[in-house]
Design a protein around this motif. Structure first.
Motif, PDB file in Angstrom:
ATOM      1  N   THR A   1       0.827  -1.187   0.000  1.00  0.00           N
ATOM      2  CA  THR A   1       0.000   0.000   0.000  1.00  0.00           C
ATOM      3  C   THR A   1       0.860   1.235   0.000  1.00  0.00           C
ATOM      4  O   THR A   1       2.033   1.195   0.322  1.00  0.00           O
ATOM      5  N   GLY A   2       0.268   2.356  -0.317  1.00  0.00           N
ATOM      6  CA  GLY A   2       1.003   3.604  -0.312  1.00  0.00           C
ATOM      7  C   GLY A   2       0.044   4.747  -0.123  1.00  0.00           C
ATOM      8  O   GLY A   2      -1.140   4.577  -0.188  1.00  0.00           O
ATOM      9  N   ALA A   3       0.548   5.970   0.099  1.00  0.00           N
ATOM     10  CA  ALA A   3      -0.349   7.085   0.286  1.00  0.00           C
ATOM     11  C   ALA A   3       0.296   8.391  -0.072  1.00  0.00           C
ATOM     12  O   ALA A   3       1.479   8.575   0.100  1.00  0.00           O
ATOM     13  N   THR A   4      -0.498   9.313  -0.574  1.00  0.00           N
ATOM     14  CA  THR A   4       0.007  10.636  -0.899  1.00  0.00           C
ATOM     15  C   THR A   4      -1.056  11.528  -1.460  1.00  0.00           C
ATOM     16  O   THR A   4      -2.030  11.067  -2.002  1.00  0.00           O
ATOM     17  N   ASN A   5      -0.846  12.797  -1.342  1.00  0.00           N
ATOM     18  CA  ASN A   5      -1.760  13.745  -1.948  1.00  0.00           C
ATOM     19  C   ASN A   5      -1.257  14.083  -3.340  1.00  0.00           C
ATOM     20  O   ASN A   5      -0.079  14.278  -3.551  1.00  0.00           O
ATOM     21  N   PRO A   6      -2.172  14.169  -4.312  1.00  0.00           N
ATOM     22  CA  PRO A   6      -1.752  14.448  -5.677  1.00  0.00           C
ATOM     23  C   PRO A   6      -1.406  15.904  -5.881  1.00  0.00           C
ATOM     24  O   PRO A   6      -1.879  16.767  -5.177  1.00  0.00           O
ATOM     25  N   SER A   7      -0.591  16.151  -6.880  1.00  0.00           N
ATOM     26  CA  SER A   7      -0.268  17.504  -7.278  1.00  0.00           C
ATOM     27  C   SER A   7      -0.823  17.732  -8.674  1.00  0.00           C
ATOM     28  O   SER A   7      -1.063  16.798  -9.415  1.00  0.00           O
ATOM     29  N   THR A   8      -1.001  18.973  -9.039  1.00  0.00           N
ATOM     30  CA  THR A   8      -1.485  19.266 -10.374  1.00  0.00           C
ATOM     31  C   THR A   8      -0.480  18.773 -11.392  1.00  0.00           C
ATOM     32  O   THR A   8       0.706  18.990 -11.260  1.00  0.00           O
ATOM     33  N   ASN A   9      -0.954  18.097 -12.427  1.00  0.00           N
ATOM     34  CA  ASN A   9      -0.033  17.560 -13.407  1.00  0.00           C
ATOM     35  C   ASN A   9      -0.432  17.948 -14.804  1.00  0.00           C
ATOM     36  O   ASN A   9      -1.556  18.299 -15.081  1.00  0.00           O
ATOM     37  N   ASN A  10       0.538  17.873 -15.688  1.00  0.00           N
ATOM     38  CA  ASN A  10       0.290  18.163 -17.085  1.00  0.00           C
ATOM     39  C   ASN A  10       0.255  16.876 -17.874  1.00  0.00           C
ATOM     40  O   ASN A  10       0.785  15.856 -17.474  1.00  0.00           O
ATOM     41  N   THR A  11      -0.350  16.937 -19.053  1.00  0.00           N
ATOM     42  CA  THR A  11      -0.423  15.797 -19.927  1.00  0.00           C
ATOM     43  C   THR A  11       0.406  16.069 -21.163  1.00  0.00           C
ATOM     44  O   THR A  11       0.325  17.143 -21.725  1.00  0.00           O
TER      45      THR A  11
ATOM     46  N   PRO B   1       5.532  10.362 -25.180  1.00  0.00           N
ATOM     47  CA  PRO B   1       4.222  10.716 -25.744  1.00  0.00           C
ATOM     48  C   PRO B   1       3.153   9.742 -25.275  1.00  0.00           C
ATOM     49  O   PRO B   1       3.447   8.627 -24.861  1.00  0.00           O
ATOM     50  N   MET B   2       1.916  10.187 -25.315  1.00  0.00           N
ATOM     51  CA  MET B   2       0.757   9.363 -24.965  1.00  0.00           C
ATOM     52  C   MET B   2       0.802   8.872 -23.531  1.00  0.00           C
ATOM     53  O   MET B   2       0.380   7.764 -23.220  1.00  0.00           O
ATOM     54  N   THR B   3       1.363   9.683 -22.629  1.00  0.00           N
ATOM     55  CA  THR B   3       1.365   9.360 -21.213  1.00  0.00           C
ATOM     56  C   THR B   3       0.953  10.586 -20.412  1.00  0.00           C
ATOM     57  O   THR B   3       1.035  11.716 -20.887  1.00  0.00           O
ATOM     58  N   SER B   4       0.518  10.343 -19.175  1.00  0.00           N
ATOM     59  CA  SER B   4       0.095  11.418 -18.285  1.00  0.00           C
ATOM     60  C   SER B   4       0.779  11.239 -16.936  1.00  0.00           C
ATOM     61  O   SER B   4       0.930  10.120 -16.453  1.00  0.00           O
ATOM     62  N   CYS B   5       1.215  12.330 -16.345  1.00  0.00           N
ATOM     63  CA  CYS B   5       1.945  12.275 -15.078  1.00  0.00           C
ATOM     64  C   CYS B   5       0.987  12.128 -13.915  1.00  0.00           C
ATOM     65  O   CYS B   5       0.080  12.941 -13.728  1.00  0.00           O
ATOM     66  N   LEU B   6       1.193  11.110 -13.118  1.00  0.00           N
ATOM     67  CA  LEU B   6       0.402  10.869 -11.918  1.00  0.00           C
ATOM     68  C   LEU B   6       1.341  10.900 -10.717  1.00  0.00           C
ATOM     69  O   LEU B   6       2.260  10.090 -10.613  1.00  0.00           O
ATOM     70  N   ILE B   7       1.137  11.849  -9.816  1.00  0.00           N
ATOM     71  CA  ILE B   7       1.985  12.011  -8.636  1.00  0.00           C
ATOM     72  C   ILE B   7       1.230  11.496  -7.419  1.00  0.00           C
ATOM     73  O   ILE B   7       0.088  11.870  -7.185  1.00  0.00           O
ATOM     74  N   SER B   8       1.866  10.631  -6.640  1.00  0.00           N
ATOM     75  CA  SER B   8       1.186  10.056  -5.490  1.00  0.00           C
ATOM     76  C   SER B   8       2.163   9.780  -4.365  1.00  0.00           C
ATOM     77  O   SER B   8       3.349  10.071  -4.463  1.00  0.00           O
ATOM     78  N   ASN B   9       1.628   9.236  -3.271  1.00  0.00           N
ATOM     79  CA  ASN B   9       2.431   8.875  -2.111  1.00  0.00           C
ATOM     80  C   ASN B   9       3.265  10.040  -1.602  1.00  0.00           C
ATOM     81  O   ASN B   9       4.484   9.944  -1.458  1.00  0.00           O
ATOM     82  N   ASP B  10       2.580  11.142  -1.352  1.00  0.00           N
ATOM     83  CA  ASP B  10       3.235  12.356  -0.845  1.00  0.00           C
ATOM     84  C   ASP B  10       4.382  12.788  -1.739  1.00  0.00           C
ATOM     85  O   ASP B  10       5.420  13.246  -1.272  1.00  0.00           O
ATOM     86  N   GLY B  11       4.198  12.608  -3.037  1.00  0.00           N
ATOM     87  CA  GLY B  11       5.195  13.042  -3.996  1.00  0.00           C
ATOM     88  C   GLY B  11       6.309  12.054  -4.249  1.00  0.00           C
ATOM     89  O   GLY B  11       7.197  12.319  -5.065  1.00  0.00           O
TER      90      GLY B  11
END
Length: 318
Positions: free
Chosen positions: A29-39, A188-198
């Motif tokens: 398991t893991g945990a974190t708040n997301p940050s705004t990300n670009n695609t 290309p064709m990917t999106s940044c997902l930030i998790s687990n407190d960064g």
């Protein structure tokens, strides 16, 4: 299906957590708040190889009108499944050790900055320098991990990590580039997902929610940090996740469904954090089964990325 962990991210937190599993098949398991990300999509494409001729392209836009998403993918922790993958769970309030910076990759030559679990809970919460192996894998290459999926040691190149590990074997995915304030993806064709407190910064592949064209049992759901972008995550629905089931995480519904505000359907529990509702094609009639529900456009008029104009969700018009 995956077995859900005991702790998951509440929709109200709009937090994203991703986790991995050990070689023994147990879930992490893991945990974190997301940050705004670009695609990022330099080519304008957003389809899988299986649908490259007809699938839609995807890019970051503004002005979506889809149902308010809950949180992102959920994680698994306990269970007998042999699949080791990525899911979401809620922050545990603890802070890990950050020995390096994965954004700048400031480790000594021959090493890379990697997320790992340092407190024994199988959740990525820390960062450390680990060796870059000889003949290290590139994005899309098969890879292996040393010890467990949260050890931080794998045979992918610098700026990459071994992801979606099953029985010790996964695939190399790129880490996000840029900075926490301005994240991006070189692939290309990917999106940044930030998790687990960064700690986790992953570039995950685009997908089409109508085709559900992700590999295996992975789900195609909106990126909780950028609902205009749909990306592939692991199914954390377990035995639940059917239409109108209560949910707390955006990947806690079965394939073809998304966890949304329960007010969108009469059959949903109004007191629940979220409710599983289906995606639908706005050009097809009679596809929604809920009382008074219609196939509503996900995007506001004129705001859909090319090829995504027909993406909708079943809900009651407001």
């Amino acid at each position: 299906m995956r077995v859900m962990s005991k702790s998951l991210i509440p929709c109200a937190l709009v937090s994203v957590l991703l986790s991995a599993c050990g070689d023994d098949g147990g879930k992490a398991t893991g945990a974190t708040n997301p940050s705004t990300n670009n695609t990022t999509d330099e080519t304008g494409g957003a389809t899988s190889e299986a649908d490259s001729e007809t699938g839609p392209s995807q890019q970051t836009t503004t002005g979506t009108s889809g149902p308010e998403p809950t949180t992102a993918p959920a994680t698994t922790s306990e269970g007998t499944s042999t699949t080791e993958g990525s899911f979401i769970t809620p922050p545990d309030g603890g802070g890990g050790t950050k020995e390096c910076d994965q954004w700048t990759q400031d480790c000594p030559d021959g090493q890379k900055c990697m997320p790992y679990s340092g407190d024994g809970d199988n959740a990525w919460e820390s960062l450390k320098c680990t060796p870059v192996m000889e003949n290290a894998g590139q994005v899309g290459d098969p890879c292996t991990v040393e010890g467990s999926g949260v050890s931080g040691i794998d045979n992918c190149s610098e700026g990459m990590m071994c992801w979606d590990v099953t029985e010790g074997v996964g695939v190399c995915v790129a880490l996000c580039i840029g900075s926490p304030d301005a994240p991006d993806c070189a692939e290309p064709m990917t999106s940044c997902l930030i998790s687990n407190d960064g700690v986790l910064t992953l570039c995950l592949p685009f997908c089409d929610p109508l085709l559900q064209d992700c590999p295996g049992d992975d789900l195609c759901i909106p990126n909780p940090q950028s609902p205009d972008a749909f990306l592939c995550v692991l199914d954390a629905s377990g035995e639940e996740g059917q239409e109108f089931d209560a949910c707390e995480y955006i990947n806690a519904c079965d394939k073809g469904l998304t966890c949304a505000n329960p007010q969108v359907a009469a059959e949903c529990d109004a007191s629940a954090i979220g409710c599983c509702i289906p995606f639908c094609d706005t050009t097809e009639m009679g596809v929604c089964t809920g009382q008074g529900s219609e196939c509503l456009a996900w995007y506001e008029a004129g705001m859909a990325p090319p090829g995504f104009e027909n993406v909708g969700y079943c809900g009651i018009p407001q």
